[in-house]
Write an enzyme that holds these catalytic residues in place. Structure first.
Site, PDB file in Angstrom:
ATOM      1  CG  ASP A  67      -0.302  -0.399   2.519  1.00  0.00           C
ATOM      2  OD1 ASP A  67       0.934  -0.430   2.571  1.00  0.00           O
ATOM      3  OD2 ASP A  67      -1.031  -0.658   3.486  1.00  0.00           O
ATOM      4  CG  ASN A 135      -9.166  -1.277  12.008  1.00  0.00           C
ATOM      5  OD1 ASN A 135      -8.223  -1.890  11.517  1.00  0.00           O
ATOM      6  ND2 ASN A 135      -9.705  -0.213  11.430  1.00  0.00           N
ATOM      7  CG  HIS A 137      -6.036  -1.992   8.863  1.00  0.00           C
ATOM      8  ND1 HIS A 137      -6.232  -0.813   9.548  1.00  0.00           N
ATOM      9  CD2 HIS A 137      -4.697  -2.078   8.679  1.00  0.00           C
ATOM     10  CE1 HIS A 137      -5.062  -0.232   9.763  1.00  0.00           C
ATOM     11  NE2 HIS A 137      -4.115  -0.978   9.249  1.00  0.00           N
ATOM     12  CD  GLU A 142      -9.057   1.218   7.773  1.00  0.00           C
ATOM     13  OE1 GLU A 142      -9.014   0.299   8.616  1.00  0.00           O
ATOM     14  OE2 GLU A 142      -8.539   2.334   7.958  1.00  0.00           O
TER      15      GLU A 142
HETATM   16  C1  GLP Z   1      -0.653   0.405   8.641  1.00  0.00           C
HETATM   17  C2  GLP Z   1      -0.316  -0.383   7.346  1.00  0.00           C
HETATM   18  C3  GLP Z   1      -0.446  -1.852   7.561  1.00  0.00           C
HETATM   19  C4  GLP Z   1       0.223  -2.222   8.866  1.00  0.00           C
HETATM   20  C5  GLP Z   1      -0.549  -1.646  10.010  1.00  0.00           C
HETATM   21  C6  GLP Z   1       0.130  -1.849  11.352  1.00  0.00           C
HETATM   22  O1  GLP Z   1      -1.781   1.161   8.591  1.00  0.00           O
HETATM   23  N1  GLP Z   1      -1.055   0.009   6.205  1.00  0.00           N
HETATM   24  O2  GLP Z   1       0.151  -2.544   6.468  1.00  0.00           O
HETATM   25  O3  GLP Z   1       0.235  -3.622   9.022  1.00  0.00           O
HETATM   26  O4  GLP Z   1      -0.852  -0.296   9.807  1.00  0.00           O
HETATM   27  O5  GLP Z   1       1.190  -0.955  11.548  1.00  0.00           O
HETATM   28  P1  GLP Z   1       2.267  -1.147  12.645  1.00  0.00           P
HETATM   29  O6  GLP Z   1       3.121  -2.293  12.240  1.00  0.00           O
HETATM   30  O7  GLP Z   1       3.050   0.131  12.686  1.00  0.00           O
HETATM   31  O8  GLP Z   1       1.546  -1.417  13.923  1.00  0.00           O
END
Ligand code: GLP
Length: 242
Positions: A67, A135, A137, A142
């Site tokens: 992403d 949440n 995702h 989402e």
């Molecule tokens: C972000 C990314 C995800 C990631 C998630 C968790 O929003 N788009 O790919 O897995 O949040 O992030 P983190 O590893 O910093 O907790």
């Protein structure tokens, strides 16, 4: 789905890397599905260390990221392209032209998303690394995202923007409102998926992903239907599993 609980972040990263390394050593031209966020940084450090030790070469490998934020220039340190360069690509011998991150500045985001979907269909990941949002995702899919979705533009939930504000001077107003993300169907095309989760903030999402119903309310629950998934958590994220 195989679930492994590590004692802490470092052990989680190590166990995930051990599983990934099998793919890296068996296939010198592997396609790597990569993720951003704080969770996989330890795994990327282990990849870099093994590269520096001469054990793995990425020169014939290709990567495809999950992403990207819409509207952030690649020079912005929190763009996912900048994140990947800083935390991995600049430190290994992968060719930059073989690294793919969605283009969040493309004037025709829908057409660019379709092209990304087509690329994934032609190059399914040999291994896909995933984190998880609090949440449930995965990537930026989402809750409520259809399971048959492909790469698309999303409006980020306020909770997700709050979670990510720590990367933007703790100011939610600086967090982009939209992103381009691989869809759930694209992610499911990977041959092998390794999802990492650490910290108590992920405990509920991890429980829903593994023990909850397969439901679009928890996008990560779709992984229950994939034949080859390894989930590696630390103890805090595994809190509700037993
Ligand atoms: C972000 C990314 C995800 C990631 C998630 C968790 O929003 N788009 O790919 O897995 O949040 O992030 P983190 O590893 O910093 O907790």
């Amino acid at each position: 789905m195989i679930v492994v609980t590590a004692k802490d972040y470092d052990e989680m990263s190590m166990k995930a890397y051990e599983a990934m390394k099998k793919v890296l050593t068996e296939k010198s031209d592997a396609t790597l599905g990569l993720a951003t966020g704080s969770t996989p940084v330890g795994l990327y450090k282990l990849m870099i260390a093994d590269y520096e030790a001469g054990k793995i070469s990425y020169k014939d490998m290709t990567s495809i990221n999950l992403d990207e934020y819409v509207g952030l220039p690649v020079t912005h340190p929190e763009s996912y392209r900048a994140f990947m360069n800083r935390n991995l690509f600049d430190h290994i011998d992968i060719k930059k032209e073989n690294t793919h991150v969605p283009d969040g500045l493309n004037p025709d985001l829908a057409a660019a998303a379709d092209a990304y979907t087509a690329y994934i269909a032609a190059h399914p990941a040999d291994v896909q690394i995933l984190g998880i949002g609090s949440n449930g995702h995965i990537a930026f899919n989402e809750p409520g995202t259809p399971f048959d979705s492909h790469t698309h533009v999303v409006t980020l939930k306020e909770g997700t923007r709050k979670d990510n504000a720590r990367f933007f001077d703790n100011d939610i107003d600086k967090v982009p409102t939209h992103a381009v993300t691989m869809g759930l169907k694209d992610i499911m095309s990977a041959k092998f998926i390794i999802l990492l989760a650490n910290g108590s903030g992920k405990a509920n999402a991890v429980k829903e992903m593994i023990k909850g119903p397969v439901s679009e309310n928890c996008p990560a629950s779709i992984l229950q239907t994939h034949p080859n998934v390894l989930v590696v958590t630390d103890e805090a994220a595994a809190y509700y599993l037993n």
